[in-house]
Each structure stands twice: as structure tokens, then as C-alpha cells.
Write an enzyme that holds these catalytic residues in place. Sequence first.
Site: not given
Ligand SMILES: Nc1ncnc2c1ncn2[C@@H]1O[C@H](COP(=O)(O)OS(=O)(=O)O)[C@@H](OP(=O)(O)O)[C@H]1O
Length: 573
Positions: A198-199, A203, A206, A292-293, A333, A434-435, A478, A515
Site C-alpha cells: 500500500t501507499r 481503513h 483494508h 484493482r488498478d 470491499m 521595513e522589518t 514587491a 515622512r
Molecule cells: N529605491 C527605493 N525604492 C523603494 N523603496 C525604497 C528605496 N530606497 C529605500 N526604500 C525604502 O525601503 C522600503 C521598501 O522596501 P521593500 O522591501 O518593501 O521593497 S521591495 O519589495 O524589496 O521592492 C520603504 O521603507 P518604509 O517606507 O519604511 O516602508 C522605502 O521607503
Amino acid sequence: MANPPHGGLLKDLIARDAPRRKELYAEAEKLPAIVLTERQLCDLELILSGGFSPLEGFLNQKDYDGVVNELRLADGNLFSMPITLDLSKETIEANGVKPGARVALRDFRDDRNLAIITVDDVYKPDKQKEAKEVFGGDPEHPAIKYLVETAGEYYVGGKIDAIDRLNHYDYVALRYTPAELRLHFDKLGWSRVVAFQTRNPMHRAHRELTVRAARARQANVLIHPVVGLTKPGDIDHFTRVRVYQALLPRYPNGMAVLGLLPLAMRMGGPREAIWHAIIRKNHGATHFIVGRDHAGPGSNSKGVDFYGPYDAQHAVEKYKSELGIEVVPFQQMTYLPDSDEYKPKDEVATGIRTLDISGTELRKRLRTGADIPEWFSYPEVVRVLRESHPPRSKQGFTVFLTGYQNSGKDAIARALNVTLNQQGGRSVSLLLGETVRHELSSELGFSRVDREKNIARIAFVASELTKSGAAVIAAPIAPFADSRDQARKLVEKHGSFYLVHVATPLEYAEKTDKRGIYAKARAGEITGFTGVDDPYEIPVKADLTVDVSTSNVRTAVHQIVLLLEAAGLLEQL
Ligand SMILES: Nc1ncnc2c1ncn2[C@@H]1O[C@H](COP(=O)(O)OS(=O)(=O)O)[C@@H](OP(=O)(O)O)[C@H]1O
């Protein structure tokens, strides 16, 4: 006494070569080495243990031609599956693989030399012919795809000297070699053993059919599941072995033994059934259940079955006299609720109520957490399956927000984070752009390549967290569709992925930027800034599109929650 092995002698190469182990080990250290693939490693394990007796190595051309054309080795022994060592031209040249050469065979997992092959010949197989004769010729057949797309273009035949057995770290005690299993049967005083291949999880049906087969032949049962390579998409062997272990006490008076078979299945239907029978014979079984099969890969993309339902049974029937193991046709069965019993389908009188749960239906019930009745499976088996297949409400998922900087994606991500935490039931991970840039990608810049790397890292983390049942909220810019697609692919291996396009227009994001980052980008202080002098590819197939310039964060979060709810991910059980 257990059944004599195929060809008369058990080719337990490990035992045979044990006295020369030290010598062979030292020799192998100085030889060129071929690192085996997972499939080749599975094959080697069964060559080494005698599971493929009478083979003593990988097939040379003469044996190969015989097996492909007439299911026979050159010495006349029945053998249905070509066990070949496929290599590329480059590997052959780099390692001096030629007739007479000795080459070490190495385990890719721990770099140990397991065997030495003395090369008999190097030959170029007619793959089209092998595909047609062995597997039926449908290019969609998984073994044919492997043959054409993955296998090397040359085969290397030769006998093997055994250095050592493979190292395993899972279910070691249940991995019996043929010699060990034979000894075990002997110790138990079993002379008639029905093996069950069996793979899949097992139950009640079987259990009933194996007990029936054993009763009819006054035999005991060997549950002999494949734990090498099975069909992609099958339930992993860890879960299955726990299922078999849970089922075992349901056999009366210890009448069944569980042994694991490290076989790489080919899903070769009739040819595979004969091969399976030979392998079980080598493990000492006297009877073998063919269903079967048997070992069929289902149907191709046009819905055409690769094999007829009884092809495998006919094939083993044809070679019955020389197989040396009695084949027991598997009777499907079915459950009769009115008499609370299982019976073979073809023995049920018309008009009698029957109940079945298909594999698809079972998977659906596992997914939704719906009831799986006791007439179908034992509670202890269902418990194991549920642990590995949590209901949607316990499965992980990733919400991937994409959009311009200051589009509102971070605010939505943070708000979704607290919303999901308020709901409870899962750990929630927030991967703000940012993180990630700070913790994982601090050395990366904003070139296309670096952005792709950054998203690939987020995707990897999201995928791993999703696998362990977490809710992941990722919110990078992204800007590239390709990276987002890759992220989806990776996460969807383990759970749901939702792409949310935060489509707030650039002008709005820029206008509300407290900002001053856009101002810096416009002034040329930051270059390659998304939306200013770097592209953003608008998603064409987002699961949801939101816009905080016309709506607000709360509404966007609610829309995401509704999406998750509709998929059953937020149900409170
Ligand atoms: N050239 C350039 N283009 C876009 N963003 C820039 C760049 N340089 C710095 N930052 C700051 O980096 C944050 C975005 O990074 P990401 O990791 O989201 O970008 S990516 O998905 O890898 O394209 C984002 O930071 P936060 O505003 O603190 O979110 C951007 O302000």
C-alpha cells in the site's frame, strides 16, 4: 519456513560482503564516486538487501533488453522492471565510468560510500521503446516523464560490492530487510504469509480484506507499505506509518506484522504488480494481494486511464506458474450498514444498501473537519490523519499585500495583525517591508536583483510559517509580478496565499507622505524609487484590490477578513 527467494538464492549483498567491509570501505575512499539520486538510492537499498533478488547490481544491456522485451533477465529469470543506473555523459566522463572500472556509489544525504560497482557496460537505452514496452507509452505517465525529463541518457550496468546499509533515522525498527523479515516469520512460526502492498492510509475495509485473504489461506498478514518514493501528492509516509501503527492492534491475536519497504515506485501497473510480487516473495511472503488498478497512476489529462482496471491482475495471472508466490486478487470491499459488516462488492445482492467514502471525499472531510464515521475508519486512525490534516480553521495562510510605499499597505497589515490576534487560534506573524529590510535583508539595496532576493526571503519565511499553521501578513512593495508569483508558488505548497493589491494611486501616496520620502526621491536624494524612477508592475490576478484613497483601512481589513472567512480559514470550531 518462508517462501524461497526469486531465483532460489537471497542476494543479501550486505551479509555476503560483510567480511570484506573494511577493505571495500578503504578502496571506495580512493575511487571516483557517483552521488546517487533519491530514486537510485532506493533501488540500491533493495539491491543491497536482496529485495530485488536475483539482481546483484544494476542491469547491463543484455539483462536490460531481456527485461524490456520479454520481462526476463538473460539467465531466464522472470523480472519485469528495468533497474538501471542512469547517468549523464558528463558524469560518465568526469568519473572515468567505462567497462572494468570500479566506481563508488554514494548517498547524497550523508556523503557515505555505500557500494562499489564494477562496470560491465555503458549503454544508451532506447527510451521510447522502454516507455512503450514497460509503461505503455503515454507521455503523461509519471515514469515516462521521469525517463524523458530526468533520467540520464546512458545506463551503466554492473555488479555491486556492498559496503554498508543506508542510514535511516525514522521508524528504524520497522525497516526489515528480507533476511530480517524471514527470520522474524521463522521466530513467529509463520509459514504462510499474505503480503499487502500500500501507499495509502489503511481503513476498516483494508483491515477486512487482509483478514479475509489470510483466513481463506490460513495465513498471517504482512502489511508492507512503500516508504520510498510513491506518487506525488500521496500522504507522506510519516503520517501513513503512524496510521498503520494505530491500525495494527485491530488485527486479532497479533496476526499481522508491519514492515516498511524502501521502494521507489514507478506506478507501472501490470509490470509493477509482477515486480511487487517478486519483491514480496524475496521478503518471505507466500501470498500477495493484487488489487484493482494495482500501482496504476490513475488517468491522464484527457481523463484516459493509463491501465485497465484488471491489467495488473491479468499480468500476474499470466506468470503465475513461475512467480512462486500465490497472488490473491484484491476484492473491493463495501460497507453494508443494515448488517454492519464489510463484504466484497461483487458478493452483495442487488437491493442491499451499501456505503463507501472515496479518497476525494475523505480528503474533503479532513479539510473541513467533517465527521468520519466509525464504520469507515477507527477513531485512533482518524486521530492520526486529523493531526496531519488540520481543518481549514487550523491551517496556515499568507496574506501578501503589495503596493507603493505609503499606499496604506503597512497600516492595513498592522490592523489585520491585531484583528487576527483578537480572533485567536493561530500565531500571527507580521512581515512589514521595513522589518524584513532591517532583520533579514539589511545588506540588500533596491536593484531588481536585490528586490527579487528580498521577496524570495519573505516568501521562504512565509512558506515555512504557513506550513506550521501560522497566519502570515507580509507587506513589501514587491513591484515585480514574477517575484509575487514565485512567492505564491512557494506558500501554496503548504497553505493558502492571498495577494492583496493595495492600489492606492501614486499621487495620493505621495501627497499624504508625512515622512518626506517621495520628496527626497523627486529631489534625486533617493534613486531607483518605486513609482518615481523605478517601475511597479500592477498585479493582473490579485485576489483582492483595495484603495485607501477611496475607502479606508478598516474596510480593507474587513474585506480581507471576509475573504479568509469564505475559505473557511477563520471558522471557530
Ligand atoms: N529605491 C527605493 N525604492 C523603494 N523603496 C525604497 C528605496 N530606497 C529605500 N526604500 C525604502 O525601503 C522600503 C521598501 O522596501 P521593500 O522591501 O518593501 O521593497 S521591495 O519589495 O524589496 O521592492 C520603504 O521603507 P518604509 O517606507 O519604511 O516602508 C522605502 O521607503
